[in-house]
Design a protein around this motif. Sequence first.
Motif, PDB file in Angstrom:
ATOM      1  N   MET B 214       0.794  -1.122  -0.137  1.00 26.31           N
ATOM      2  CA  MET B 214      -0.011   0.038   0.188  1.00 26.31           C
ATOM      3  C   MET B 214       0.778   1.296   0.212  1.00 26.31           C
ATOM      4  SD  MET B 214      -3.059  -0.059  -0.377  1.00 26.31           S
ATOM      5  CE  MET B 214      -4.520  -1.195  -0.285  1.00 26.31           C
ATOM      6  N   LEU B 253      -7.829  -4.081   4.298  1.00 25.46           N
ATOM      7  CA  LEU B 253      -6.547  -4.037   3.746  1.00 25.46           C
ATOM      8  C   LEU B 253      -5.853  -2.594   4.443  1.00 25.46           C
ATOM      9  CD1 LEU B 253      -5.511  -4.821   0.021  1.00 25.46           C
ATOM     10  CD2 LEU B 253      -4.605  -6.098   2.153  1.00 25.46           C
ATOM     11  N   ALA B 256      -5.178  -2.999   8.117  1.00 31.61           N
ATOM     12  CA  ALA B 256      -4.195  -3.948   8.447  1.00 31.61           C
ATOM     13  C   ALA B 256      -2.955  -3.526   8.631  1.00 31.61           C
ATOM     14  CB  ALA B 256      -4.136  -5.252   7.658  1.00 31.61           C
ATOM     15  N   LEU B 257      -2.685  -2.098   7.984  1.00 26.63           N
ATOM     16  CA  LEU B 257      -1.300  -1.718   7.854  1.00 26.63           C
ATOM     17  C   LEU B 257      -0.805  -1.330   9.341  1.00 26.63           C
ATOM     18  CD1 LEU B 257      -1.658   1.141   5.102  1.00 26.63           C
ATOM     19  CD2 LEU B 257      -0.174  -0.847   5.045  1.00 26.63           C
ATOM     20  N   PRO B 258       0.302  -1.727   9.705  1.00 23.50           N
ATOM     21  CA  PRO B 258       0.791  -1.554  11.024  1.00 23.50           C
ATOM     22  C   PRO B 258       0.783  -0.146  11.425  1.00 23.50           C
ATOM     23  CG  PRO B 258       2.128  -3.066  10.106  1.00 23.50           C
ATOM     24  CD  PRO B 258       1.253  -2.579   9.044  1.00 23.50           C
ATOM     25  N   GLU B 259       1.122   0.822  10.536  1.00 17.82           N
ATOM     26  CA  GLU B 259       1.110   2.246  11.010  1.00 17.82           C
ATOM     27  C   GLU B 259      -0.469   2.882  11.149  1.00 17.82           C
ATOM     28  OE1 GLU B 259       2.393   1.090   7.871  1.00 17.82           O
ATOM     29  OE2 GLU B 259       2.341   2.607   6.427  1.00 17.82           O
ATOM     30  N   ARG B 265      -4.482  -4.674  19.277  1.00 16.87           N
ATOM     31  CA  ARG B 265      -4.313  -5.617  18.145  1.00 16.87           C
ATOM     32  C   ARG B 265      -4.295  -5.074  16.845  1.00 16.87           C
ATOM     33  NH1 ARG B 265      -4.784 -10.741  19.669  1.00 16.87           N
ATOM     34  NH2 ARG B 265      -5.451 -11.448  17.790  1.00 16.87           N
ATOM     35  N   LEU B 266      -3.800  -5.664  15.702  1.00 18.26           N
ATOM     36  CA  LEU B 266      -4.191  -5.320  14.287  1.00 18.26           C
ATOM     37  C   LEU B 266      -5.658  -5.880  13.899  1.00 18.26           C
ATOM     38  CD1 LEU B 266      -0.826  -5.808  13.042  1.00 18.26           C
ATOM     39  CD2 LEU B 266      -1.878  -3.646  12.936  1.00 18.26           C
ATOM     40  N   PRO B 267      -6.364  -5.129  13.270  1.00 15.85           N
ATOM     41  CA  PRO B 267      -7.470  -5.753  12.692  1.00 15.85           C
ATOM     42  C   PRO B 267      -7.024  -6.618  11.431  1.00 15.85           C
ATOM     43  CG  PRO B 267      -7.565  -3.358  12.323  1.00 15.85           C
ATOM     44  CD  PRO B 267      -6.391  -3.694  13.008  1.00 15.85           C
ATOM     45  N   THR B 268      -7.484  -7.907  11.592  1.00 18.26           N
ATOM     46  CA  THR B 268      -7.105  -8.526  10.363  1.00 18.26           C
ATOM     47  C   THR B 268      -8.434  -8.772   9.134  1.00 18.26           C
ATOM     48  OG1 THR B 268      -7.851 -10.895  11.240  1.00 18.26           O
ATOM     49  CG2 THR B 268      -5.725  -9.917  11.715  1.00 18.26           C
ATOM     50  N   VAL B 269      -7.802  -9.004   7.903  1.00 16.53           N
ATOM     51  CA  VAL B 269      -8.855  -9.084   6.908  1.00 16.53           C
ATOM     52  C   VAL B 269     -10.169  -9.925   7.113  1.00 16.53           C
ATOM     53  CG1 VAL B 269      -9.191  -9.695   4.383  1.00 16.53           C
ATOM     54  CG2 VAL B 269      -7.567  -8.611   5.198  1.00 16.53           C
TER      55      VAL B 269
END
Lengths: 309, 278, 276
Positions: B214, B253, B256-259, B265-269
Amino acid sequence: MTNTSPATKADTSKLETESRNATKAQLAEFWYYFSQNKGAVVGLVVFALLVLTAIFAPLLAPHDPDFQYRDSFLVPPFWEEGGKAAFLLGTDAVGRDILSRLIFGARLSLLVGVMVVTIALTGGIVVGVVAGYMRGAVDTFIMRIMDIILAFPSLLLALVLVAILGPGLINAMIAIAIVLQPHFVRLTRAAVLTERSRDYVVAAKVAGAGHMRLMFKTILPNCLAPLIVQATLSFSNAILDAAALGFLGMGAQPPTPEWGTMLAEAREFILRAWWVVTFPGLAILITVLAINLVGDGLRDALDPKLKRS
Amino acid sequence: MSLLEIRNLRVEFDTAKGPFRALDGVDYAVDAGEVLAIVGESGSGKSVAMLATMGLLPDSATITADKMEFEGLDLRTLTTKERRKVIGRDISMIFQEPIASLNPCFTVGFQLGETLKTHTELKGRQIKDRVVELLTSVGIPDPSGRLNAFPHQMSGGQCQRVMIAMAIACSPKLLIADEPTTALDVTIQKQILDLLVRLQQDSGMGLIMITHDMGVVAETADRVIVQYKGRKMEEADVLSLFENPQNPYTKALLSALPENATGDRLPTVSDFAEAGGF
Amino acid sequence: MSDDVILKVRDVYRTYDIKGGMFKKASRLTAVKGVSLDVERGSTLAVVGESGCGKSTLARMLTMIDAQTSGTIEIDGLPIDISKTGISKEMRQKVQIVFQNPYGSLNPRQKIGHVLEEPLLLNTDMPAAERRDLALQMLEKVGLQPEHYGRYPHMFSGGQRQRIAIARAIMMKPKLLVLDEPVSALDLSVQAQILNLLADLQEEMNLTYVFISHDLSVVRYIADKVMVMYFGEVVEYGTRDEVFDNPQHDYTKTLFAATPRADVDSIRKRLAARAA
């Protein structure tokens, strides 16, 4: 962490079926790629027939391969003038049925193939894995010896070895195995060299695997594909070489119904009785061709480069 | 009229487990002077579309499209020979592995010269001059000295520059870059992306960037197509895509980018897949 | 809390001798030049750098794949110097590694169950049934199903394989886990899942991570401390906020400037510059 064992929750037998399914899927995929190669399938069928013939030789052969029918020397095949229905492919100079001798000869040829490939493969793998894994002086030492063996014309070297060991089928097999071995050593070493630096090998090392385990349990199974192909091709090579040694009188000794020896005995009748040379020759040709076709198919099915296109 | 226009492209591969549909009815259009980014994860079919256009797919692939035109020329009916004329001169492509894309047996200068010989009328001295010119334009230091370098004597970034030089050698109207910076370090990636965008702006060619990153999209694209499992999820200009994504997959998507991480927690697809139902 | 330092590295060097050939003089390459670092129990140290900066060499020394040329490494109070003392089972239980490429790090001919059981088989006297129970537990823990136990690696996606590789690494319950670019070969959405998994495992097992990466956005998300390496040397070492908010070394600044930005403001700025 929970203390309940998931193995009791998930049925153990279910796990085993799952595991078997994985193995089956692996085989199914292998068969798919193998069967894409029509020649290989034909080769496999011929080879299977040959194996069956060898196993059931006493049942299939119409006559005793060594029995000499005094009244029928050099009888031509049944469709030729003067041929007898009792001897479908005719008889040789001392009245033995050629068909029966060929059928029993299949046993010897397959035996030669199996023995030679087993000896050459086992030796080649062990030496090759050690060379590829150890590198350095060991590697150089082993490979130079192999280079020396390869520098001799193979049949000549086999002849020399048989001359030292004494003529006979067993000694011929040993000689051929020694001659074929360097090919396996080289192939194994090359495969080991590419595999040994892969991450999974390092991972096994980090997990604490020793040298023996790394060499034979971790690396070797991943090097087998080219070796299997080479083994099939060597199988046919061994049959050819054994026949050649037989022809030169250094292999199986008469009256053994070995195809090469049969050719040698028939040498003087080439002009008078074509069948005594043609049929053993054809037998060798068909067997070698069938095995080579199978080897070709195996290469298609096992070579990952072709597979993942 | 678009430079390249493809409508309803379908690509199927024959595999051991039956036919596999890699692309399912996707439309593409790119104009001259435009940077189109095709973004997706592995298995999204993002590379397949352009390989199909270039005729680079293996025989096991079946390609169908309602329309596949480059400058009004129907690519579907071209013979191999006619196709070769268009490809390499008017459309060219660069790949992910720069070192593997160059032939290790020949010098860089020779390989560039070969491209020019095939597609232009240039001769002898002119070719050499043009090669040096090209190497200069892609920012290779000491270009005339580098002519006799073999690919293994150069770094990955330099090899990619040479690949770009080769791709723009015949001033193509469309350049397709398939993950051009994935194998490179971040600082080199920046340089290569800047180079691509600069060349694109100077020459006014169309540029298609195929990527999974991205960040690369945000840094280069005008317009973006988001693909997932062989289907187009969203097509929008770059700003509105990042500002206000419409499709749940695009939203997934981007978050889900760490920034863009907000909580622990990171949301996942898959979190979005359940909610969005794609 | 200096007594809770689990990994202590002091002035470690690693040199490679490059053999000379007929036309080439023998030379010496120093891949890691005097690296010192401390990692506290349960925290994450991120090592950042570009290819060839020595970060993977460092990882190989920490996981006892290669020996250091000089300097000391201490893991959980245990000195590591494999060129002198070799590797004991005790040392092996302290530290494990997860590799970058999940396609290369699993043996293609080994079923998943055996992959997971191998460390136990080699380092403990556990009976087979117990090993299998542990392997199944571990599969569940990393988000896989028990029926995956008997399958081959090629039947899994990249993300699933990386879960397996992580499971294998923590089978022995190590104190320290070295992660060598564990998510850079993965898709974005899978990357998020794996990072979440790593965070969960760290909390649950009180693991310490040395996280090697070139991706600054991932590092910013996961790290407590950050170390930037450049040509074998440490050019920046500090807490995450120190390094990201106020980079000292020129190289770190270049690195930050080169990282693509995917926020709306940067895109707007770029488009404006382009239109001008």
